[in-house]
Scaffold this active site. Structure first.
Site, mmCIF file in Angstrom:
data_model
loop_
_atom_site.group_PDB
_atom_site.id
_atom_site.type_symbol
_atom_site.label_atom_id
_atom_site.label_comp_id
_atom_site.label_asym_id
_atom_site.label_seq_id
_atom_site.Cartn_x
_atom_site.Cartn_y
_atom_site.Cartn_z
ATOM 1 N N SER A 155 3.612 33.480 11.573
ATOM 2 C CA SER A 155 3.302 32.408 12.512
ATOM 3 C C SER A 155 4.547 31.578 12.795
ATOM 4 O O SER A 155 5.575 31.720 12.120
ATOM 5 C CB SER A 155 2.193 31.490 11.956
ATOM 6 O OG SER A 155 2.635 30.843 10.776
ATOM 7 N N GLY A 156 4.437 30.706 13.812
ATOM 8 C CA GLY A 156 5.467 29.709 14.081
ATOM 9 C C GLY A 156 6.828 30.285 14.360
ATOM 10 O O GLY A 156 6.993 31.301 15.051
ATOM 11 N N ILE A 157 7.846 29.636 13.819
ATOM 12 C CA ILE A 157 9.230 30.039 14.062
ATOM 13 C C ILE A 157 9.491 31.426 13.489
ATOM 14 O O ILE A 157 10.203 32.235 14.099
ATOM 15 C CB ILE A 157 10.192 28.988 13.484
ATOM 16 C CG1 ILE A 157 10.123 27.699 14.326
ATOM 17 C CG2 ILE A 157 11.626 29.516 13.450
ATOM 18 C CD1 ILE A 157 10.913 26.540 13.760
ATOM 19 N N ASP B 137 3.729 35.071 -2.069
ATOM 20 C CA ASP B 137 3.767 33.610 -2.073
ATOM 21 C C ASP B 137 5.122 33.179 -2.621
ATOM 22 O O ASP B 137 5.385 33.281 -3.815
ATOM 23 C CB ASP B 137 2.637 33.066 -2.942
ATOM 24 C CG ASP B 137 2.597 31.542 -2.964
ATOM 25 O OD1 ASP B 137 3.485 30.907 -2.347
ATOM 26 O OD2 ASP B 137 1.682 30.993 -3.607
ATOM 27 N N TYR C 218 11.253 17.335 1.545
ATOM 28 C CA TYR C 218 11.487 18.289 2.634
ATOM 29 C C TYR C 218 12.890 18.127 3.198
ATOM 30 O O TYR C 218 13.634 19.106 3.326
ATOM 31 C CB TYR C 218 10.446 18.088 3.730
ATOM 32 C CG TYR C 218 10.588 19.063 4.875
ATOM 33 C CD1 TYR C 218 10.046 20.342 4.783
ATOM 34 C CD2 TYR C 218 11.267 18.724 6.043
ATOM 35 C CE1 TYR C 218 10.173 21.261 5.824
ATOM 36 C CE2 TYR C 218 11.394 19.626 7.084
ATOM 37 C CZ TYR C 218 10.847 20.883 6.970
ATOM 38 O OH TYR C 218 10.987 21.785 8.007
ATOM 39 N N LYS D 70 15.951 20.848 2.895
ATOM 40 C CA LYS D 70 16.591 21.414 4.080
ATOM 41 C C LYS D 70 18.083 21.089 4.116
ATOM 42 O O LYS D 70 18.891 21.886 4.619
ATOM 43 C CB LYS D 70 15.891 20.923 5.342
ATOM 44 C CG LYS D 70 14.483 21.474 5.508
ATOM 45 C CD LYS D 70 14.455 23.007 5.532
ATOM 46 C CE LYS D 70 13.089 23.569 5.864
ATOM 47 N NZ LYS D 70 13.079 25.056 5.881
ATOM 48 N N THR E 1 4.657 24.299 16.595
ATOM 49 C CA THR E 1 4.101 25.261 15.644
ATOM 50 C C THR E 1 2.875 24.635 14.985
ATOM 51 O O THR E 1 2.478 23.513 15.307
ATOM 52 C CB THR E 1 5.127 25.615 14.550
ATOM 53 O OG1 THR E 1 5.342 24.450 13.720
ATOM 54 C CG2 THR E 1 6.457 26.055 15.168
#
Length: 260
Positions: free
Chosen positions: A13-15, A61, A148, A152, A183
């Site tokens: 999914s998403g990016i 995972d 987060y 990053k 997203t």
């Protein structure tokens, strides 16, 4: 001529899925990694139908070291030409939370997995003298808001170090720093999307396209979309107080979204 094979984490999914489509569109066979096996199967079927490439799925995972070892072993046993470390999730819990398991999972999935899988792929790519690694970071890396953003920032610094280590080997590493992308990132975390005007959002397809173009050009960092490049420049070169102000607003926004 043998087809190239790309392995994409977070590829359902998403990016991550946008990267998978971009790589398949240029003829690369795919290995998709994500936690949810059923979503992986749906993505794989879509990619095969649209692009006619081979797609293998590998449920794992990456917030669990055992999942990382599963993907590392796969890379060790197969020739991977492009690695995209795209797996990630929101990690905006209070830094003083007594339950630190969420923080640990975020660090495992978005830092340790990047380190281990980039190392595994990088070793075989160096032996062949060709290959590319893309790590997905975030403009959030340029502020100091939470786990987060800190994780990053590590991805950015690590990729710079990796690119230096790979210099002259024929292998390249690129880190992409998207701004807010359309997203399911916020929905998956039970958060409201930020109320930004439509022109401020970046599409996942643009993130993938600009990151792969940067990789092909040997550029180490890329921030898709002009508005986010300008924001990144301001956060890097503006007064320290600017990034702290932005971080404070981001933290307060997460608190409000989490309280709904």
């Amino acid at each position: 001529m043998a087809m190239a094979t790309a392995l994409v984490t977070g590829g359902s999914s998403g990016i991550g899925l946008a990267f998978a489509h971009a790589l398949a569109a240029r003829g690369d066979d795919l290995v998709l990694v994500a936690r949810d096996g059923s979503r992986l199967d749906v993505a794989a079927q879509q990619l095969r139908a649209r692009h006619g490439v081979a797609v293998e799925t590998l449920p794992a995972d990456l917030s669990d070291p055992a999942g990382i070892r599963t993907v590392e072993a796969f890379i060790d046993a197969h020739e991977i030409d492009v690695l995209v470390n795209g797996a990630g999730f929101a990690a905006h819990a209070d830094l003083l939370d007594a339950d630190w398991s969420g923080h640990a999972g975020a660090l495992t999935a978005m830092a340790l997995a990047v380190l281990v899988l980039s190392g595994a792929a990088g070793r075989q790519m160096v032996r062949r003298g060709a290959g590319g690694i893309v790590n997905v970071a975030s403009v959030n890396a340029l502020i100091d808001a939470d786990v987060y953003s800190a994780t990053k920032r590590w991805v950015v610094s690590y990729t710079e170090a990796l690119a230096g280590r790979l210099a002259g080997t024929g292998v390249h590493a690129t880190v992409v720093l998207p701004g807010w992308a359309r997203t399911n990132y916020h929905a998956a975390a039970g958060m409201r999307r930020p109320r930004l005007p439509g022109w401020a959002w970046v599409e996942p397809e643009q993130v993938a396209a600009e990151a792969l173009a940067a990789l092909d050009a040997g550029r180490v960092q890329v921030t898709p979309k002009a508005i986010w490049r300008a924001a990144a420049w301001a956060l890097r070169h503006g007064p320290v107080g600017l990034s702290r102000l932005v971080a404070s607003k981001v933290r307060s926004g997460h608190d409000r979204q989490g309280a709904r």
